[in-house]
Design an enzyme around this catalytic site. Structure first.
Site, PDB file in Angstrom:
ATOM      1  N   ASP A  57       0.857  -1.184   0.000  1.00 57.00           N
ATOM      2  CA  ASP A  57       0.000   0.000   0.000  1.00 57.00           C
ATOM      3  C   ASP A  57       0.891   1.231   0.000  1.00 57.00           C
ATOM      4  OD1 ASP A  57      -2.182   1.639   0.126  1.00 57.00           O
ATOM      5  OD2 ASP A  57      -2.626   1.287   2.231  1.00 57.00           O
ATOM      6  N   ASP A 150      -3.037   2.371  -6.079  1.00 54.72           N
ATOM      7  CA  ASP A 150      -1.848   2.426  -5.233  1.00 54.72           C
ATOM      8  C   ASP A 150      -1.721   1.255  -4.259  1.00 54.72           C
ATOM      9  OD1 ASP A 150      -4.006   3.219  -3.676  1.00 54.72           O
ATOM     10  OD2 ASP A 150      -2.842   4.633  -2.486  1.00 54.72           O
ATOM     11  N   GLU A 151      -2.446   0.161  -4.482  1.00 54.26           N
ATOM     12  CA  GLU A 151      -2.283  -0.992  -3.595  1.00 54.26           C
ATOM     13  C   GLU A 151      -2.596  -2.277  -4.335  1.00 54.26           C
ATOM     14  OE1 GLU A 151      -5.048  -1.693  -0.357  1.00 54.26           O
ATOM     15  OE2 GLU A 151      -6.482  -0.286  -1.224  1.00 54.26           O
TER      16      GLU A 151
END
Length: 440
Positions: A57, A150-151
């Site tokens: 993350d 973003d993860e």
């Protein structure tokens, strides 16, 4: 399990060799610092070399990208979000110290942190950085399951021979390289399954690296709130609280049959996850369900004539995203939010899949005529769903003779914009609206 900080280890960790996150060396515990580089960022766990499921993350991703691109913002609270009537997309950790949180209304965020620098989101830039990070993940394992820009989850099972390193060593090196080469930081959770890996990645942010092993999972979870469990949102939390269930430990003490009888299919999930058991696989292909764009107005709009240019502009954004992803959709959904925050949605099925801004706008405009009757709106959005491959998009329309001409005109506009930027050419509707706003 590393929980309270980067040097924290579980009681049983004495039998394992520590991993230095800054230089990658393995050192014999107990150590306060790495003897090779002096870093205190050591990870120690008896299962460190046996766990293969990771959750990555990025830390305050949008704000981190903005700080990377503008070093003057390094020690400044940064909020990425809309205008005073919008919401916080994300904020840096300095702003979080002041009480700013994602999804908070902007006016409340600025009340909490009036000195913050507010930056409008640049999704094209963030997507580009996200793709760079995703490419680095895919170089480690083909089993990468993105959750957002973003993860992602990674399954590193069987990669030790390829990388000549354990998954823990690989992920520590990955975090260092992302920070060095791309300029943003990530937090990593390592565990035997996806549920525990996602929890672990939140324990030591920012620049975290936390480990939860199978033996300690049940005890670790016992004191956590039920909201930690995947799928337990605020509404279901309230239902559990009404039944006297607020911690995972209380769920662990219940007979699984009672949980299933009370909560049905959700009870099955609770019974397994509360014990730290999760058999979901890391699935690389998770196709998008829809593509959409929306905007919140600085002042409420009630006239359809004022809403239509905004709708056209949003339709072009959706179209550009569909074309970039080589996708098309069979349905169009209009979203409106009133001044009283009441949400209105209208949908329409199309005869054929589309990725053209013209067809998206025309469908949305018809829906707008049905939904907008003089009420004041603070937000409008348009989305395309029921996605298929772009090769199925926009076959010739034998009924609407002008559709082919409009499609060719849009293709010409796309070529000009690709070369000179979006502002190089605009539809008359959007251009007239911009002129009106500039005169007002």
């Amino acid at each position: 399990m590393t929980d309270a900080g980067p040097t924290t280890a579980s009681p049983a960790a004495g039998s394992a060799r520590s991993l230095c996150r800054d230089c990658g060396r393995r050192v014999a515990p107990p150590r306060g610092r790495c003897p090779a580089c002096g870093s205190p960022r050591l990870v120690t766990h008896p299962d460190l070399d046996r766990l293969t499921i990771a959750h990555v993350d990025c830390d305050a991703f949008f704000a981190s990208v903005e700080k990377r691109d503008n070093p003057a913002l390094a020690d400044v609270p940064v909020i990425v979000g809309g205008g005073t009537r919008g919401v916080v997309s994300t904020c840096c950790y300095i702003a979080r110290i002041h009480g700013v949180r994602s999804a908070m209304p902007m006016f409340k965020a600025l009340e909490a942190c009036p000195e913050a620098v507010v930056i409008r989101p640049d999704m094209a830039k963030y997507s580009a950085v996200g793709r760079q990070i995703r490419e680095r993940m895919l170089a480690l394992t083909p089993l990468v399951e993105p959750l957002s820009i973003d993860e992602a989850f990674l399954d590193l099972s069987g990669t030790e021979r390829l990388h000549q390193a354990s998954p823990a060593e690989v992920m520590a090196r990955f975090a260092r390289e992302i920070e060095r080469d791309i300029g943003v930081t990530v937090s990593v959770g390592l565990a035997p399954n996806k549920f525990l890996a996602k929890i672990a990645s939140e324990l030591d942010k920012p620049r975290g690296f936390a480990v939860i092993g199978p033996a300690e999972a049940r005890g670790f979870l016992a004191t956590r709130p039920v909201g930690v469990i995947w799928g337990v949102g605020k509404v279901f939390q309230a239902r559990l609280a009404a039944d006297g269930l607020t911690t995972i430990g209380q769920l662990q003490a219940m007979d699984p049959a009672d949980l299933i009888r009370r909560y049905g299919s959700m009870g099955i999930r609770l019974a397994r996850l509360c014990q730290g058991e999760d058999d979901r696989q890391v699935t690389p292909s998770r196709p998008a369900k829809s593509v959409s764009a929306e905007t919140t107005f600085s002042t409420d709009l009630s006239k359809r004539a004022d809403l239509r240019p905004v709708l056209r502009d949003l339709s072009e954004k959706v179209s550009a995203r569909l074309k970039a992803a080589d996708l098309a959709g069979r349905s169009v959904t209009l979203k409106l939010k009133t001044a009283q925050f009441r949400l209105i949605t209208r949908s329409r099925q199309l005869a054929d899949p589309t990725q053209l801004a013209d067809r998206i706008f025309r469908a949305g405009d018809d829906l707008l005529a049905d939904a907008a009757w003089g009420e004041a709106f603070r937000l409008i959005g348009i989305g395309v769903g029921d996605l298929v491959a772009g090769t199925q998009a926009d076959p010739a329309d034998l009924i609407d003779e002008g559709s082919g001409r409009r499609a060719r005109a849009e293709e010409a506009m796309d070529r000009v914009r690709e070369k000179f930027g979006k502002a190089a050419v605009e539809t008359g509707l959007v251009h007239a609206a911009r002129q009106d706003r500039s005169r007002s």
